[in-house]
Design a protein around this motif. Structure first.
Motif, PDB file in Angstrom:
ATOM      1  N   VAL A 110      62.043  58.172  33.721  1.00 61.04           N
ATOM      2  CA  VAL A 110      61.171  57.130  34.580  1.00 61.04           C
ATOM      3  C   VAL A 110      61.926  55.604  34.380  1.00 61.04           C
ATOM      4  CG1 VAL A 110      58.840  58.020  34.079  1.00 61.04           C
ATOM      5  CG2 VAL A 110      59.498  56.499  32.568  1.00 61.04           C
ATOM      6  N   ASP A 111      63.349  55.855  34.041  1.00 60.45           N
ATOM      7  CA  ASP A 111      64.166  54.792  33.800  1.00 60.45           C
ATOM      8  C   ASP A 111      64.311  54.160  35.275  1.00 60.45           C
ATOM      9  OD1 ASP A 111      65.556  53.976  31.369  1.00 60.45           O
ATOM     10  OD2 ASP A 111      65.496  56.338  31.297  1.00 60.45           O
ATOM     11  N   VAL A 137      71.860  54.197  33.453  1.00 60.46           N
ATOM     12  CA  VAL A 137      71.446  54.324  32.040  1.00 60.46           C
ATOM     13  C   VAL A 137      71.125  55.941  31.808  1.00 60.46           C
ATOM     14  CG1 VAL A 137      70.846  52.059  31.544  1.00 60.46           C
ATOM     15  CG2 VAL A 137      69.114  53.798  32.383  1.00 60.46           C
ATOM     16  N   THR A 174      65.042  56.298  28.383  1.00 64.46           N
ATOM     17  CA  THR A 174      66.199  56.265  27.550  1.00 64.46           C
ATOM     18  C   THR A 174      65.924  55.112  26.516  1.00 64.46           C
ATOM     19  OG1 THR A 174      67.051  54.401  29.074  1.00 64.46           O
ATOM     20  CG2 THR A 174      67.968  56.646  29.279  1.00 64.46           C
ATOM     21  N   TYR A 175      64.802  54.144  26.981  1.00 69.98           N
ATOM     22  CA  TYR A 175      64.532  53.313  25.905  1.00 69.98           C
ATOM     23  C   TYR A 175      63.545  53.590  24.785  1.00 69.98           C
ATOM     24  CZ  TYR A 175      61.019  52.581  29.527  1.00 69.98           C
ATOM     25  OH  TYR A 175      60.135  52.893  30.415  1.00 69.98           O
ATOM     26  N   CYS A 176      62.868  54.861  25.168  1.00 72.92           N
ATOM     27  CA  CYS A 176      61.818  55.114  24.522  1.00 72.92           C
ATOM     28  C   CYS A 176      62.440  56.222  23.263  1.00 72.92           C
ATOM     29  CB  CYS A 176      60.960  56.168  25.100  1.00 72.92           C
ATOM     30  SG  CYS A 176      60.258  57.184  24.394  1.00 72.92           S
ATOM     31  N   GLU A 177      62.355  55.616  21.982  1.00 77.15           N
ATOM     32  CA  GLU A 177      62.954  56.060  20.799  1.00 77.15           C
ATOM     33  C   GLU A 177      62.542  57.597  20.551  1.00 77.15           C
ATOM     34  OE1 GLU A 177      64.144  53.657  17.054  1.00 77.15           O
ATOM     35  OE2 GLU A 177      63.148  52.322  18.370  1.00 77.15           O
ATOM     36  N   GLU A 196      64.258  59.979  22.653  1.00 75.53           N
ATOM     37  CA  GLU A 196      65.710  60.301  22.255  1.00 75.53           C
ATOM     38  C   GLU A 196      65.668  61.347  21.251  1.00 75.53           C
ATOM     39  OE1 GLU A 196      67.488  56.369  21.743  1.00 75.53           O
ATOM     40  OE2 GLU A 196      69.660  57.216  21.523  1.00 75.53           O
TER      41      GLU A 196
END
Lengths: 196, 540
Positions: free
Chosen positions: A122-123, A128, A91-94, A97
């Protein structure tokens, strides 16, 4: 006369032995050189699973984007006979997304043609992923690799990394980094199972 | 093969021979009396003899010292160029290298990148270069070592007078008596020369083994290179890294998910907390921040004994446990885990309380704790209030005014909470992070951070290296070769019995000064005068 012939023969044998000796040493040395270069190139590739390899089987918990699927697991080998797009993301990888809506857009069309999209996150936390899936209203199966076992087995380095696997479970294409809508569709077409 | 027939003894020498193998007569027919080239004792270097098949041609190419030295020079220049800018592994990993080199170092950085120097030491051509040096060393050694060995093993005791006359140290004596000759030979013996005799001609020799020095050290180098080559085999060499959080169990990379490690506790001590540290007080005052004194990970290693498919719950069996302290590794067979780095105080839990926004006492209506490693989406309370965790950002940052997380790890957590309650019409939203508490509007209720829990993260190096013994052996043999060649010299004295006179000639492969000094001692007390340095005579 005899002596000359003998000497000639001796010389011939010597020459042959020298040729064998030198050739074998050169073969061994250049063999070692070739080994070093090839191993080095393979080591640079990092990801252990490459095009032409059989995709390693795994099973992971599904994230609840669909009430039926809640807490069920999905095993890759269950999808044999279908083309599989296997996407590693977080989720943190733009860039991950950005490509999610493309996957969602193409999913219904290719699902009909026998292609499944599987997204492995891989969160660290399920929350999230849940929120993300809700936000983008994703309908394809999203799996949670909580302990990074599949990440380790596939040797994933950059995110996203996407594998396109054919109906026989063989990796047809591996993409490191972001995909555009056009490229994604191109790859999906490659793994549509052939009618037999 | 053409043959050079010696005009004196009739021995058939191989092409390329400069000194007759049998009688030692110089074969170059030089009448000037210039000094002989004693390299490889005048024997033919193998590769110089013939040049026919393609194999011979390749062999000759690598046996050339010129080629070898050029390869080494190219490798040296390339290695130096690679140090101009940092290598790829030392630049930030999240930036495209193409952009990084251009932005940081300008045009020259771009050239550096374009030429592939950013990953020089792992590039295929650099590897090929080093391998070619190895091949060259190997072939040169065979090509020169074998003939030299044969030449020295079969060397003639009686040499042609021309051979003696063309040595650097030479003496010719008419008036002498036999006693002096035996005396001279006995003194050579005392200096540990080995004496061999043939027809009244003598050869005194010592330190021949020092001639093998270069070949021994080449052998060492080749073993060393082989050892580094073995590093490409995963069975022989593993170099990986893993982060483990306190209380967490993580899969150990490069073990095919066979082994897992649990971080029981990370212990971190700093200077200044101990009575013994009083002596450091002055020094500590000059530093900013605490100075680490000791850190270790208390860990357990498990093996997954289940044969299930990847990703399924592992069945863990403890196989080892203990402390990992910097160089004191925890081991499983040949695989060792070393303490490498750490991150202190990563958030693990955060506790909040709900209270009325205008209550100065901040009396708690409800209290709850969010486990940041596995947060729940809702927290319900008996008094009818309900807090919904709508968004969680483990490491939050503002991106165009929108919060988003930049990593998996709760280093700077941010939360969006929805509060529901009996006297709240719909819901009240607020954003919370460290030092921030932003209500969505005119909120009646407020959430406040009351407490937090932290844990440390331990960074461990995963290393297996079975090549070290091989590399060590190579280095050891290399060193023996260097010592052998450096600290001893191959010295020879020829005594040729002429009809009415005696010739004495001396040779050493290095350290002529030492040989001269030794000869002075040997000659002293005999009727012989000191042998002449012909090189010096020619100069003056």
């Amino acid at each position: 006369m005899k002596k000359i012939e003998q000497a000639k023969q001796k010389k011939q044998i010597k020459k042959r032995n020298r040729f064998i000796f030198r050739s074998s040493i050169l073969v061994v040395l250049f063999g070692a050189l070739l080994f070093a270069v090839v191993s080095n190139l393979i080591a640079e590739e990092e990801a252990t699973l490459d095009i032409g390899d059989k995709a390693k089987d795994f099973q992971l918990k599904r994230v609840a984007n669909n009430e039926d699927a809640k807490k069920s697991t999905l095993q890759l080998s269950d999808l044999e006979g279908k083309g599989v797009m296997l996407n590693f993301w977080a989720t943190y990888c733009e860039p991950c997304e950005r490509e999610m809506p493309y996957m969602e857009k193409l999913y219904p069309k290719y699902q009909e043609q026998g292609v499944e999209i599987v997204a492995v996150s891989v969160d660290a936390t399920e929350l999230v992923i849940d929120k993300f899936v809700d936000h983008y209203d994703l309908s394809f199966p999203v799996l949670h690799d909580k302990d990074s076992q599949v990440l380790d087995a596939y040797g994933i380095r950059p995110l996203p990394t996407t594998y396109f696997i054919d109906e026989n479970g063989v990796v047809v294409e591996r993409v490191l980094g972001e995909l555009s809508l056009e490229r994604l569709e191109g790859y999906l077409q490659q793994i549509v199972p052939k009618e037999t | 093969m053409s043959i050079i027939k010696c005009s004196t003894c009739g021995h058939q020498n191989k092409e390329g021979t400069t000194i007759c193998e049998k009688c030692g007569k110089p074969l170059d027919y030089d009448q000037q009396g210039t000094l002989l080239n004693m390299r490889y004792d005048g024997s033919a270097i193998r590769s110089k003899t013939k040049n026919r098949s393609i194999v011979d041609k390749i062999w000759n190419f690598f046996s050339s010292i010129k080629v070898g030295v050029s390869l080494i020079a190219i490798a040296l220049i390339a290695s130096a160029l690679g140090t101009i800018y940092p290598q790829k592994m030392y630049i930030p990993q999240n930036i495209d290298p193409a952009l990084h080199y251009r932005d940081q170092y300008g045009l020259s950085g771009q050239i550096f990148y374009q030429l592939g120097f950013h990953n020089l030491y792992n590039s295929w051509w650099y590897m090929v270069l080093i391998a070619l040096i190895g091949i060259s060393i190997f072939i040169v050694s065979i090509d020169r070592g074998v003939p030299l060995y044969k030449a020295l093993k079969n060397q003639a005791i009686k040499r042609h007078p021309n051979f003696l006359k063309r040595q650097k140290l030479f003496g010719e004596y008419k008036d002498y008596n036999e006693e002096d000759k035996t005396d001279f030979i006995n003194k050579l013996k005392k200096h540990r020369y080995k004496i061999t005799e043939n027809d009244g001609h003598f050869l005194a020799e010592k330190g021949r083994f020092s001639r093998w020095g270069p070949y021994v050290n080449h052998l060492g180098l080749i073993i060393f290179l082989l050892g580094t080559l073995f590093r490409f085999i995963p069975f022989m060499y593993v170099d990986d890294f893993v982060w483990v959080r306190e209380g967490e169990t993580a899969v150990i990379p490069s073990t095919n998910q066979q082994y897992y490690i649990k971080n029981e506790e990370f212990i971190f001590e700093t200077y200044g907390n101990d009575d013994e540290d009083a002596i450091f007080e002055a020094a500590l005052q000059n530093t900013s921040g605490p100075v680490p004194k000791h850190f270790e990970t208390s860990a357990i290693i498990y093996e997954d004994v289940s044969k299930d498919v990847i990703g399924s719950e592992p069945e863990l069996k403890e196989i080892n446990s203990g402390e990992i302290i910097v160089n004191e590794a925890l081991k499983i067979n040949d695989l060792a885990l070393y303490q490498d780095s750490y991150q202190l105080n990563e958030f693990q839990t955060m506790s909040f309380k709900l209270h009325e926004a205008d209550d100065e006492e901040e009396a708690a209506i409800a209290e709850f704790t969010v486990d940041l490693t596995d947060p729940e989406s809702e927290y319900e309370f008996d008094n009818g209030y309900r807090v919904e965790l709508n968004r969680f950002y483990p490491e939050y940052e503002l991106d165009n005014g929108q919060p988003r997380s930049i990593s998996n790890y709760p280093r700077n957590p941010g939360f969006v909470f929805f509060v529901h309650g009996p006297d709240i019409e719909e819901r009240e939203a607020s954003f919370l992070a460290i030092g921030q508490n932003i209500p969505s509007g005119d909120n009646q209720y407020k959430l406040s951070l009351t407490d937090f829990g932290v844990r440390d993260v331990s960074g461990l190096t995963v290393r297996k290296d079975l090549t070290l013994p091989i590399i060590g052996l190579g280095a050891f043999i290399f060193m023996i070769g260097v010592i052998q060649g450096m600290y001893w010299q191959h010295r020879r004295v020829w005594i040729h019995q002429g009809e009415d006179r005696i010739y004495i000639a001396c040779h050493t492969n290095k350290n002529w000064y030492g040989l001269t000094k030794e000869l002075e001692k040997v000659i002293d007390g005999t009727s012989f005068t000191m042998v002449q340095d012909q090189e010096k005579n020619n100069d003056t």
